[in-house]
Design a protein around this motif. Structure first.
Motif, PDB file in Angstrom:
ATOM      1  N   CYS A 248      11.773 -29.041 -19.622  1.00 40.20           N
ATOM      2  CA  CYS A 248      12.962 -28.814 -18.944  1.00 40.20           C
ATOM      3  C   CYS A 248      13.606 -29.995 -18.728  1.00 40.20           C
ATOM      4  O   CYS A 248      13.168 -30.939 -18.150  1.00 40.20           O
ATOM      5  CB  CYS A 248      12.691 -27.991 -17.740  1.00 40.20           C
TER       6      CYS A 248
ATOM      7  N   CYS B  19      16.585 -30.078 -17.176  1.00 37.45           N
ATOM      8  CA  CYS B  19      17.539 -29.811 -15.762  1.00 37.45           C
ATOM      9  C   CYS B  19      17.540 -30.838 -14.919  1.00 37.45           C
ATOM     10  O   CYS B  19      16.827 -31.595 -14.583  1.00 37.45           O
ATOM     11  CB  CYS B  19      17.339 -28.344 -15.342  1.00 37.45           C
TER      12      CYS B  19
ATOM     13  N   CYS C 292      15.036 -30.496 -12.130  1.00 38.34           N
ATOM     14  CA  CYS C 292      13.662 -31.012 -12.119  1.00 38.34           C
ATOM     15  C   CYS C 292      13.809 -32.592 -12.146  1.00 38.34           C
ATOM     16  O   CYS C 292      12.736 -33.344 -11.900  1.00 38.34           O
ATOM     17  CB  CYS C 292      13.168 -30.437 -13.746  1.00 38.34           C
TER      18      CYS C 292
ATOM     19  N   ARG D  37       9.592 -25.942  -4.986  1.00 28.94           N
ATOM     20  CA  ARG D  37       8.807 -27.282  -5.932  1.00 28.94           C
ATOM     21  C   ARG D  37       7.536 -27.690  -4.843  1.00 28.94           C
ATOM     22  O   ARG D  37       8.053 -28.353  -4.038  1.00 28.94           O
ATOM     23  CB  ARG D  37       9.603 -28.271  -6.116  1.00 28.94           C
TER      24      ARG D  37
HETATM   25 ZN   LIG Z   1      14.312 -27.700 -14.742  1.00 28.89          ZN
END
Ligand SMILES: [Zn+2]
Ligand SMILES: [Zn+2]
Length: 189
Positions: free
Chosen positions: A30, A32, A35, A86
């Motif tokens: 990922c 993004c 992240c 997270r």
């Molecule tokens: Zn992500």
């Protein structure tokens, strides 16, 4: 199916991820911004990211994750008020898991936290590269700008299968009331 070790960088937090195979989880990268933001808060040098800002993850069910020691090191961060939970460690700022809630059978474990012989074979090849619009430069992996139909299908069928199996619990990440085991940090942007 392979059992692998879950471990933070310094080894204070240790556990097991059970029954890892290409059929029991999704292997993805990922790119993004959330992240990336999470990884950069843990290490400003970008240690937890690949050179294009990608995070390699193996998504599995919380019931496949056991923490044997150092669970008290777990800390939590949400990049937005309703964002995913997270988890990382206080001891060495290692990313450990991205989760949605106690009810959702979903834990995205950064592959940097998973160790053991046969790890690559247990993960299988990366199935999808997602959120490429946030990638730094041009990754050779040719990521989808957001989520490809096949990546959405993979996550949906994973969720459905695991919802039926009830593998959202037991979970090391939420208490019986559904609260994250560590209070999420307030993020100021
Ligand atoms: Zn992500
Ligand atoms: Zn540690």
């Amino acid at each position: 199916m392979t059992d692998l070790t879950l471990r933070c960088e310094c080894g204070t937090l240790q556990g097991t991820v059970k029954n890892v195979s290409p059929k029991t989880g999704n292997h993805l990268v990922c790119y993004c911004d959330d992240c990336q933001g999470f990884a950069n808060r843990l290490d400003a040098g970008g240690k937890w990211l690949d050179e294009w800002g990608g995070t390699e993850l193996f998504q599995l069910a919380p019931a496949q994750v056991d923490i044997h020691q150092g669970a008290d090191q777990l800390r939590c961060m949400r990049m937005t008020p309703k964002g995913v939970y997270r988890f990382y460690t206080a001891c060495c700022h290692s990313p450990i898991a991205n989760t949605i809630s106690r009810k959702m059978p979903f834990a995205g474990i950064p592959t940097t936290a998973i160790h053991g012989d046969g790890k690559e074979a247990a993960f299988g090849p990366v199935k999808c590269y997602v959120m490429g619009k946030f990638a730094k430069g041009t990754p050779p992996t040719n990521p989808h700008p957001k989520f490809s139909a096949s990546s959405l299908m993979a996550v949906m069928s994973f969720m459905l299968k695991n919802k039926i199996k009830g593998t959202n619990v037991p979970t090391p990440f939420f208490d019986d009331q559904g609260r994250a085991v560590a209070k999420p940090d307030q993020i100021e942007r």
